[in-house]
Design an enzyme around this catalytic site. Structure first.
Site, PDB file in Angstrom:
ATOM      1  N   GLY A  44     -44.112  51.438   1.727  1.00 14.82           N
ATOM      2  CA  GLY A  44     -42.808  50.795   1.802  1.00 14.82           C
ATOM      3  C   GLY A  44     -41.799  51.626   2.547  1.00 14.82           C
ATOM      4  N   GLY A  45     -42.069  52.945   2.664  1.00 16.19           N
ATOM      5  CA  GLY A  45     -41.229  53.811   3.458  1.00 16.19           C
ATOM      6  C   GLY A  45     -39.835  54.015   2.889  1.00 16.19           C
ATOM      7  N   CYS A  47     -37.058  52.482   3.540  1.00 14.24           N
ATOM      8  CA  CYS A  47     -36.331  51.253   3.192  1.00 14.24           C
ATOM      9  C   CYS A  47     -36.595  50.823   1.758  1.00 14.24           C
ATOM     10  CB  CYS A  47     -36.725  50.133   4.153  1.00 14.24           C
ATOM     11  SG  CYS A  47     -35.963  48.547   3.750  1.00 14.24           S
ATOM     12  N   LYS A  56     -29.214  48.404  -2.536  1.00 13.68           N
ATOM     13  CA  LYS A  56     -28.667  47.088  -2.881  1.00 13.68           C
ATOM     14  C   LYS A  56     -28.658  46.878  -4.390  1.00 13.68           C
ATOM     15  CE  LYS A  56     -28.237  46.842   1.353  1.00 13.68           C
ATOM     16  NZ  LYS A  56     -28.729  48.211   1.520  1.00 13.68           N
ATOM     17  N   GLY A 188     -20.060  55.232   8.673  1.00  9.50           N
ATOM     18  CA  GLY A 188     -20.945  54.174   9.128  1.00  9.50           C
ATOM     19  C   GLY A 188     -21.368  53.317   7.953  1.00  9.50           C
ATOM     20  N   TYR A 189     -22.367  52.464   8.179  1.00  9.97           N
ATOM     21  CA  TYR A 189     -22.712  51.510   7.119  1.00  9.97           C
ATOM     22  C   TYR A 189     -23.304  52.190   5.888  1.00  9.97           C
ATOM     23  CZ  TYR A 189     -27.724  51.561   8.249  1.00  9.97           C
ATOM     24  OH  TYR A 189     -29.027  51.943   8.428  1.00  9.97           O
ATOM     25  N   GLY A 275     -25.805  59.311   9.695  1.00 11.09           N
ATOM     26  CA  GLY A 275     -26.832  58.607  10.454  1.00 11.09           C
ATOM     27  C   GLY A 275     -28.221  59.141  10.199  1.00 11.09           C
ATOM     28  N   ASP A 315     -38.192  52.904  13.377  1.00 14.27           N
ATOM     29  CA  ASP A 315     -37.162  53.912  13.620  1.00 14.27           C
ATOM     30  C   ASP A 315     -37.604  54.997  14.588  1.00 14.27           C
ATOM     31  OD1 ASP A 315     -35.795  52.448  11.768  1.00 14.27           O
ATOM     32  OD2 ASP A 315     -35.502  54.067  10.339  1.00 14.27           O
ATOM     33  N   HIS A 447     -22.291  20.925   1.464  1.00  9.60           N
ATOM     34  CA  HIS A 447     -20.977  21.209   0.892  1.00  9.60           C
ATOM     35  C   HIS A 447     -21.098  21.294  -0.628  1.00  9.60           C
ATOM     36  CE1 HIS A 447     -16.631  21.004   0.313  1.00  9.60           C
ATOM     37  NE2 HIS A 447     -16.841  20.088  -0.621  1.00  9.60           N
TER      38      HIS A 447
END
Length: 468
Positions: A44-45, A47, A56, A188-189, A275, A315, A447
């Site tokens: 899965g590395g 991430c 998350k 950064g993010y 980063g 990456d 909607h």
């Protein structure tokens, strides 16, 4: 041990590597995947183990806690909560449980598709073989095709080497307690996703950014709602500021800020989020004749390197360092090895920033399109005019579309707002299918949903908006 011979050798079990292995297995290829358990996990590395998924989980827990705290003092829709608390050790255990379920699932999928997994550190000996140091001794693997998927590592700062109070995102996701004071180096993010989460958990967060604004990879229009939210959370942001190191007693971060000079920030932890860089060492890259470009392995549109039958994905190949890009590249490579004609098209890769509010982009921004010499139509629809956003008690943000002025072909889509990450797939699909403004405007959107803002922004670009 006897040498292993296979059609495909994949080095690295992150998103690019394991997806390449699964797809190759589906296509009937003989595949060996080498993965080394380590600081940033195994299958899965980064991430799955210490990045996308666990962050998350922490972000969700932080938002739930923050909402409960707010309900203790405010009750806009009648909900009242008394003195909420959070047991962060249990939060981390819950996060780890999610990761465990998913890594187990990856292993099961690889087994189902007859992928042989070798656990250990791979060392390439040439473009066709590697030596793996396993728990039971060295193992030599030879293959016709080699797929390099070694991922990336957190970029360190010379003035703030990792260790002790100085942590990367990996350690931030497994702390045993919420820091009272957190300094985040890098806006950064990664830095802002975690910085906002810890601010919601109760940390006093100070963000230090060397450039003149936060989230420099995103245009200023998209960043403004995030900056407003950060101020509301009490976060302090220092721009044009560089971290110079820890104080002698380790209780403060020294910062040099343009126009102000040296100042110190009291902190319990320093999160360095400046980063990531391609992982170029530790697997024998020096024994391969590969062309590098700006600190990453150079590939062509097929993900082929400068050596025949040596491929690279994810990456290791540079920006954008996104798991879904790596997965798509892994599929492209596996299908080519199986004899299919495929290329990797990077035009429609969504990027999501899980800040509060969230940001999603795909394709070109208005400024990017103009710099490319395009004449454009662009329009946005605010969530303040969207019924679903109002019911979520969070209406700060908008959806924006950018299209060619002559034929209305959509060039880029962006959004900032509550839950807009879930719109990323529809945005990407629109670009992938070559949609025009009329296609989106002619699609009936359910909607009440946030997706109606996409519909209305497209209509607005045509001069036909209905609800603004």
């Amino acid at each position: 041990m006897a040498d292993i011979t296979a059609k495909v050798l994949i080095v690295g079990g992150g998103p690019g590597g394991y997806v390449a292995a699964i797809r190759a297995g589906q296509l009937g290829l003989d595949v060996v995947l080498v993965e080394q358990d380590g600081r940033e996990g195994g299958l899965g590395g980064t991430c799955l183990n210490v990045g996308c998924i666990p962050s998350k989980a922490i972000i969700h827990a932080a938002e739930a806690f923050h909402q409960a705290v707010e309900q203790a003092t405010k009750a806009p829709f009648g909900l009242k909560v008394e003195r909420p608390t959070i047991d962060f050790v249990r939060t981390v255990e819950w996060k780890d449980g999610i990761v465990g379920r998913l890594t187990g699932g990856v292993g099961a999928l690889l087994k189902r598709h007859h992928v042989k997994i070798v656990q250990g550190r791979a060392e390439m000996t040439d473009g066709k073989s590697c030596r793996v140091e396993t728990d039971t001794g060295p193992q030599v693997i030879r293959a016709e095709h080699v797929v390099l998927a070694t991922g990336s590592v957190a970029a360190a700062l010379p003035s703030l080497p990792f260790g002790g109070k100085v942590i990367s995102s990996t350690e931030a996701l497994s702390l045993d307690a919420i820091p009272e004071r957190l300094a985040v180096v890098g806006a950064g993010y990664i830095g802002l996703e975690l910085g906002i989460a810890f601010a919601k958990l109760g940390s006093k967060v100070t963000v230090v950014e060397a450039l003149d604004r936060i989230l420099p990879a995103y245009d200023a229009e998209l960043v403004r709602p995030v900056a407003r939210r950060m101020r509301a959370l009490g976060m302090e942001v220092l721009t044009q500021a560089k971290a110079a190191g820890l104080s002698d007693d380790g209780s403060a971060l020294a910062v040099d800020q343009d126009g102000i000079g040296r100042r110190t920030i009291a902190m319990d932890r320093v999160l360095v989020a400046t980063g990531r860089r391609a992982r170029l060492s530790g697997f024998g890259l020096e024994r391969l004749d590969l062309t590098l470009d700006r600190g990453a392995v150079q590939i062509d549109e097929r993900c082929a390197t400068s050596m025949r039958n040596v491929w690279a994905v994810g990456d290791l190949t540079g920006e954008p360092m996104l798991a879904h890009r790596a997965m798509a590249q892994g599929v492209v490579v596996a299908e080519q090895i199986a004899g299919h004609r495929r290329v990797f098209d990077a035009a429609a890769i969504p990027a999501v920033c899980f800040t509060d509010p969230e940001i999603v982009t795909v394709g070109l921004s208005p400024d990017d399109a103009r710099r490319a010499g395009r004449e454009i139509l662009t329009a946005q629809f605010p969530f303040q005019a969207n019924g679903r956003a109002l019911t979520l008690a969070n209406d700060d943000g908008f959806v924006r579309v950018t299209a060619r002025a002559d034929n209305h072909l959509v060039l880029g889509i962006a959004a900032v707002g509550p839950g807009v990450s879930e719109l990323a797939s529809s945005f990407g699909l629109a670009l992938e299918m070559g949609a025009r403004l009329e296609d989106i405007g002619g699609t009936i959107h359910a909607h009440p949903t946030l997706g109606e803002a996409f519909h209305e922004a497209s209509l607005r670009a045509l001069g036909e908006a209905l609800h603004i």
